[in-house]
Write a protein that holds these residues in place. Structure first.
Motif, mmCIF file in Angstrom:
data_model
loop_
_atom_site.group_PDB
_atom_site.id
_atom_site.type_symbol
_atom_site.label_atom_id
_atom_site.label_comp_id
_atom_site.label_asym_id
_atom_site.label_seq_id
_atom_site.Cartn_x
_atom_site.Cartn_y
_atom_site.Cartn_z
ATOM 1 N N LEU A 1 0.886 -1.416 -0.034
ATOM 2 C CA LEU A 1 -0.066 0.133 0.114
ATOM 3 C C LEU A 1 0.721 1.299 -0.109
ATOM 4 N N GLY A 2 1.973 1.140 0.809
ATOM 5 C CA GLY A 2 2.905 2.426 0.985
ATOM 6 C C GLY A 2 3.594 2.531 -0.461
ATOM 7 N N SER B 1 1.232 9.172 -6.034
ATOM 8 C CA SER B 1 1.350 10.325 -5.927
ATOM 9 C C SER B 1 2.571 11.026 -6.672
ATOM 10 N N SER C 1 0.783 3.769 -2.926
ATOM 11 C CA SER C 1 0.608 5.425 -2.750
ATOM 12 C C SER C 1 1.518 6.344 -3.210
ATOM 13 N N TYR C 2 2.700 5.913 -2.826
ATOM 14 C CA TYR C 2 4.243 6.557 -3.347
ATOM 15 C C TYR C 2 4.143 6.895 -4.774
ATOM 16 N N LEU D 1 0.179 7.219 5.165
ATOM 17 C CA LEU D 1 -0.888 5.843 4.808
ATOM 18 C C LEU D 1 -0.305 4.927 5.725
ATOM 19 N N ASN E 1 2.972 11.325 2.211
ATOM 20 C CA ASN E 1 1.612 10.765 2.131
ATOM 21 C C ASN E 1 1.682 9.469 2.402
ATOM 22 N N ALA E 2 2.707 8.619 1.624
ATOM 23 C CA ALA E 2 2.894 7.314 1.834
ATOM 24 C C ALA E 2 3.009 6.918 3.039
#
Length: 289
Positions: free
Chosen positions: A22-23, A30, A26-27, A213, A209-210
């Protein structure tokens, strides 16, 4: 290792793997969004520069030559590149980090001299004459920048100012001298227009953000694991441990007159009924002896 610890280990491994995926996603997402935004900004600036160049070449410069004479040369009014540079300097004060540069191998104006990274891009255009633009991430001035470079191909119009210095406008020679920025060849690519948009903050925001999260997801998973472990202990592990102790006593001929409590849990209840039947069978066997 007990069932409780085994379950905890499996859940922990799956959680760590899930958080990592997920990280990363997300990275990556983004980061891609940040680059798309930078591309859109570059596209807008590029369109503006092309429009201003077109207007200057078709309207402004011919009018000035007619008014001032063909031999007069005022860079601030009659060079599209100088005009672009001047506008870019003002724009940079309003939008720090945004840079527009005519990076050149051997320029008239020394600050336009191409850096080693820019020279690499210009060489790409020289090798591949059909290449219309080059884009990417460039590290400079301690930050990251998304750039777009477009080649500047020498035309006959360019040779008036950058061919033989003896044929160059006198105003230009007096202003820049004759040591640099001359001897250019028709159809050669000695320069490229670079547009830089800063992306360091956007990239950092993508990382932040990552991490947020992962941290938030990690906190939620810890709470979920604790709840699952509590539920597992009350509903599964403790009943199984209790049944195991009772089964051991029954195997030793003890507590044969005490019925085994049936758990409401379907699987555990079935196991407890089996242990209870074992108790009754063991009791009948013992009485026959």
């Amino acid at each position: 290792m007990g069932i409780r610890n085994q379950f905890l280990l499996v859940i922990a491994l799956v959680s760590i793997l899930t958080l990592g995926v997920l990280g990363y996603l997300s990275y990556t997402f983004s980061q891609q969004e940040a680059l798309k935004e930078a591309q859109n900004k570059v596209a807008i600036l590029s369109s503006y520069i092309k429009s201003s160049h077109h207007y200057a070449m078709k309207k402004q410069i011919p009018m000035l030559k007619e008014l001032l004479g063909k031999e007069r040369f005022y860079p601030d009014l009659m060079s599209v590149f100088v005009q672009t540079r001047n506008v870019a300097e003002v724009f940079n004060k309003e939008q720090p980090g945004y840079t527009i540069k005519n990076a050149t191998v051997d320029p008239l104006w020394e600050p336009n001299k191409a850096t080693s990274q820019e020279l690499t891009v210009i060489k790409k255009f020289k090798v591949n004459k059909g290449k219309q633009r080059d884009t990417g991430i460039m590290h400079k001035d301690g930050g990251k920048f998304y750039y777009q470079a477009t080649p500047i191909v020498i035309s006959k119009r360019c040779l008036r100012c950058h061919g033989d210095p003896l044929n160059a406008p006198k105003d230009q020679v007096e202003l820049y001298g004759t040591e640099h920025g001359y001897g250019w060849v028709l159809n050669d690519i000695p320069s490229a227009l670079f547009i830089y948009v800063p992306v360091s903050e956007a990239m950092q925001a993508a990382r932040d953000n990552a991490l947020k999260l992962v941290a938030t997801g990690g906190g939620c998973l810890v709470v979920a694991i604790l709840f699952l472990m509590l539920h597992l202990g009350v509903k599964v592990v403790n009943p199984i441990v209790d049944l195991s102790r009772k089964a051991e006593k029954i195997s030793l001929g003890k507590s044969l007159d005490q019925s085994v409590t049936v758990s409401p849990n379907k699987e555990i209840g079935q196991l407890s009924r089996s242990v209870d039947r074992l108790r009754m069978s063991m009791g009948r066997f013992m009485r026959r002896r």
